[in-house]
Design an enzyme around this catalytic site. Structure first.
Site, short mmCIF file in Angstrom:
data_model
loop_
_atom_site.label_atom_id
_atom_site.label_comp_id
_atom_site.label_asym_id
_atom_site.label_seq_id
_atom_site.Cartn_x
_atom_site.Cartn_y
_atom_site.Cartn_z
N GLU A 109 59.71 -23.78 -49.35
CA GLU A 109 60.96 -23.60 -50.10
C GLU A 109 60.70 -23.33 -51.59
O GLU A 109 61.25 -23.99 -52.48
CB GLU A 109 61.86 -24.82 -49.94
N GLU A 120 62.98 -24.38 -40.27
CA GLU A 120 63.73 -25.64 -40.45
C GLU A 120 65.21 -25.37 -40.21
O GLU A 120 65.74 -24.36 -40.66
CB GLU A 120 63.58 -26.21 -41.87
C1 BG6 Z 1 63.98 -29.12 -46.68
C2 BG6 Z 1 62.58 -29.60 -46.85
O1 BG6 Z 1 64.50 -28.93 -47.95
O2 BG6 Z 1 64.93 -29.94 -46.10
C3 BG6 Z 1 62.23 -30.84 -46.06
O3 BG6 Z 1 61.64 -28.58 -46.61
C4 BG6 Z 1 63.42 -31.77 -46.05
O4 BG6 Z 1 61.08 -31.41 -46.63
C5 BG6 Z 1 64.56 -31.07 -45.34
O5 BG6 Z 1 63.16 -33.00 -45.45
C6 BG6 Z 1 65.79 -31.92 -45.17
O6 BG6 Z 1 66.18 -32.46 -46.39
P1 BG6 Z 1 66.41 -34.01 -46.53
O7 BG6 Z 1 66.69 -34.22 -47.98
O8 BG6 Z 1 67.57 -34.34 -45.67
O9 BG6 Z 1 65.16 -34.66 -46.08
#
Ligand code: BG6
Length: 474
Positions: free
Chosen positions: A175, A372
């Site tokens: 990211e 993701e």
């Molecule tokens: C992304 C990241 O921004 O979102 C992860 O690459 C992160 O590392 C994921 O865990 C979800 O965000 P959060 O804040 O709910 O953990």
């Protein structure tokens, strides 16, 4: 077009969010190790080193470092074709500027990757996922210092050499574009190890750090392809499409500018050069950036093979009174009345995934990899001892439907899908354990209490069937 037979179904995590063992086998302190636990609305505190009496959730996380065999076996039971994780930079170079890597750290990833490969699970590896050595922050100022290019490239080279026969899919910086939200201390610290000083021009510093990272990324891609020409090396963008709030042309223009400003990273990583709109912006702002001719050559030589991206939510923007060529992520975004939001305020918009995939594919014509996607939610263990997480299944189902429609009806090339956090882990944004994404529950709460025991949620069987039917049974 339909889903490829070798479609990469799996799940995604990051080392610091699940491994724990933060100071074991020679590991150094990373930026994630100096962040306390926050909650929704209360930011994580970034402390100057590890202080007594503070709660640092990443230190233990879910103890994957010792428990990886059981967890990988569960991923195998789910039917994973791939598993995305990162290599903790501080296991390999504890401080970041050493001459020689830490053999014990390298051995851990040998064991982990061998365990995956044993089950036919391909490791998909991010090199830098919010976990750069804290020593590089203290001694060099993080990526505000050009020297970090060399430190990262060295780390990348060691990993490429060591795992060249075990890993095919790589990503450089997780990211990388999140730091355009430079008003937040968190985003630039986790991405680039920047600690802002009072009165500094944060935006200029962010663009400089981002430039050095882009150069580091390109150089790593170039070296990686020399080490193994079969490597597939991608970028990794946080794709939150920014819709115009209305069809007012001013909102439309505001959306275009915001998308350019947030996502120019991809333009550089794919096309090997800065887009004109960014060069003009730097000129207008009178930013004095250290961008050399050699840097520009490297950017051209290290372009990526695929677009890795995360998709959780969409944003929307309303034009403000100021010129619509400005964009301030902290102030300009507005709530979208057409979509619901999660308990953490993340707007849930499955169609936005289809929109995003089209946007990316139209722009770059490179294969996409959704690395993701997911819903952070509170889970409750019911009277029968189980977690009936229909909300998680609903979220994932609707997004997978949008993805499949995009592949089958729009003809977009997408090679895989790895939802975030197949096993509960520490939230990156808040440090909470109870913002859960997993198909596998981990018995641990926000205070750090619990047995760490793993158990299957209802979504486990559902996702297993999605994978075994290659997306036909949703
Ligand atoms: C992304 C990241 O921004 O979102 C992860 O690459 C992160 O590392 C994921 O865990 C979800 O965000 P959060 O804040 O709910 O953990």
């Amino acid at each position: 077009m339909s889903l490829r037979k070798d479609f990469l179904w799996g799940g995604a995590v990051a080392a610091h969010q699940l491994e724990g063992s933060y100071n074991v086998d020679g590991k150094g302190i990373s930026v994630a190790d100096v962040m306390t636990a926050g909650t929704h609305g209360v930011e994580r505190e970034i402390t100057d080193g590890i202080l007594p009496n503070k709660n640092y959730p990443n230190h233990e996380a879910i103890h994957f470092y010792d428990n990886y065999k059981e967890d990988v076996r569960l991923f195998h039971e789910l039917g994973f074709k791939c598993f995305r994780t990162s290599i903790a930079w501080t296991r390999i170079f504890p401080q970041g500027d050493e001459d020689e890597p830490n053999e014990l750290g390298l051995q851990f990833y040998d064991r982990l990757f061998d365990e995956c490969i044993k089950y036919g699970i391909k490791p998909v590896i991010t090199l830098s996922h919010f976990e750069m050595p804290f020593y590089l922050v203290k001694k060099y100022g993080g990526f505000r210092n050009r020297k970090c290019i060399d430190f990262f490239v060295k780390f990348a080279t060691v990993c490429f050499e060591r795992y060249k026969n075990k890993v095919e899919y790589w990503m450089t910086f997780n990211e990388i574009n999140n730091q355009t939200n430079y008003q937040s201390d968190f985003a630039t610290f986790t991405n680039s190890g920047i600690v802002y000083q009072e009165g500094e021009d944060r935006e200029q510093i962010m663009y400089q750090a981002a430039h050095y990272e882009l150069v580091a990324s390109a150089e790593a891609v170039k070296i990686g392809k020399e080490i193994n020409p079969n490597f597939k090396i991608g970028c990794m963008l946080a794709l939150c499409p920014i819709y115009p709030f209305s069809c007012n042309p001013k909102d439309m223009m505001a959306s275009t500018v915001a998308m350019q400003r947030r996502n120019y990273f991809g333009d550089i990583q794919v096309r090997g050069k800065y887009p004109n709109f960014m060069l003009k912006y730097f000129e207008r702002k009178n930013f004095k950036l250290d961008i050399t001719k050699e840097d520009l050559d490297i950017l051209q030589q290290g372009t990526v093979d695929y677009i890795g991206f995360s998709y959780y939510m969409s944003f929307s923007i309303k034009a403000s009174d100021k010129t619509n060529l400005e964009y301030n992520e902290a102030n300009d975004l507005v709530k979208n009345p057409y979509v619901p939001a999660s308990d953490w305020g993340w707007q849930i918009d499955p169609l936005g995934l289809r929109y995003t995939m089209n946007w990316l594919f139209d722009r770059y014509q490179l294969p996409l990899f959704i690395v993701e996607n997911g819903l952070g939610a509170f889970d409750k263990v019911e009277a029968d001892g189980k977690i009936h997480d229909t909300y998680r299944v609903d979220y994932l189902r609707s997004h997978i439907e949008a993805m499949i429609a995009c592949i089958e009806e729009d003809g977009v090339d997408c090679i895989g899908y790895t939802p975030w956090g197949p096993i509960d882990l520490v939230s990156a944004g808040t440090g909470e354990m109870e913002k859960r994404y997993g198909f596998i529950h981990v018995d641990k709460n926000n205070k750090g209490e619990g047995t760490l025991k793993r158990s299957k949620k209802d979504s486990f069987d559902w996702y297993k069937e999605v994978i075994s039917s290659n997306g036909k049974k949703l």
